[in-house]
Design a protein around this motif. Structure first.
Motif, PDB file in Angstrom:
ATOM      1  N   ARG A   1      40.640   0.809  10.264  1.00 59.43           N
ATOM      2  CA  ARG A   1      40.456   2.192   9.802  1.00 59.43           C
ATOM      3  C   ARG A   1      40.677   2.306   8.303  1.00 59.43           C
ATOM      4  O   ARG A   1      39.943   3.013   7.607  1.00 59.43           O
ATOM      5  CB  ARG A   1      41.406   3.125  10.541  1.00 59.43           C
ATOM      6  N   LYS A   2      41.687   1.615   7.807  1.00 57.55           N
ATOM      7  CA  LYS A   2      41.989   1.670   6.376  1.00 57.55           C
ATOM      8  C   LYS A   2      40.883   1.029   5.539  1.00 57.55           C
ATOM      9  O   LYS A   2      40.634   1.446   4.413  1.00 57.55           O
ATOM     10  CB  LYS A   2      43.325   0.986   6.085  1.00 57.55           C
TER      11      LYS A   2
ATOM     12  N   GLU B   1      44.453  -0.012  12.976  1.00 58.32           N
ATOM     13  CA  GLU B   1      44.806   0.727  11.761  1.00 58.32           C
ATOM     14  C   GLU B   1      44.277   0.006  10.520  1.00 58.32           C
ATOM     15  O   GLU B   1      43.809   0.639   9.580  1.00 58.32           O
ATOM     16  CB  GLU B   1      46.320   0.912  11.661  1.00 58.32           C
TER      17      GLU B   1
ATOM     18  N   ALA C   1      50.152  -2.442   8.069  1.00 55.56           N
ATOM     19  CA  ALA C   1      49.705  -1.484   9.078  1.00 55.56           C
ATOM     20  C   ALA C   1      50.481  -1.735  10.363  1.00 55.56           C
ATOM     21  O   ALA C   1      51.156  -2.760  10.512  1.00 55.56           O
ATOM     22  CB  ALA C   1      48.212  -1.630   9.321  1.00 55.56           C
ATOM     23  N   ASP C   2      50.348  -0.797  11.317  1.00 60.45           N
ATOM     24  CA  ASP C   2      51.023  -0.938  12.609  1.00 60.45           C
ATOM     25  C   ASP C   2      50.284  -1.880  13.552  1.00 60.45           C
ATOM     26  O   ASP C   2      50.900  -2.553  14.364  1.00 60.45           O
ATOM     27  CB  ASP C   2      51.187   0.427  13.278  1.00 60.45           C
TER      28      ASP C   2
END
Length: 69
Positions: free
Chosen positions: A35-36, A32, A27-28
């Motif tokens: 969220r994932k 993120e 992820a960045d």
């Protein structure tokens, strides 16, 4: 960037070292990653960014596999 996520299988489970699981996520940023993983009913204990020598060390582990989310 690769993140190492330490978690318990359920939110009701009391965090114990013996029951802690690990997943690697690309992820960045940490937001993120959260969220994932939101849809999963996990109790996320810790999210750690991996880079440099630490990432290379983790890659040598037999359990290292980046989860596709």
């Amino acid at each position: 960037m690769i993140f190492k996520v330490l978690y318990q299988e359920t939110k009701e489970e009391v965090p114990l070292r013996e029951n802690t699981r690990t997943v690697y996520v690309e992820a960045d940023d940490e937001l993120e990653v959260r969220r994932k993983l939101y849809e999963r009913e996990w109790n996320v204990e810790f999210i750690q960014p991996l880079e440099g020598a630490h990432l290379e060390y983790e890659k040598k582990s037999k359990n290292f596999e980046v989860e596709k989310l």
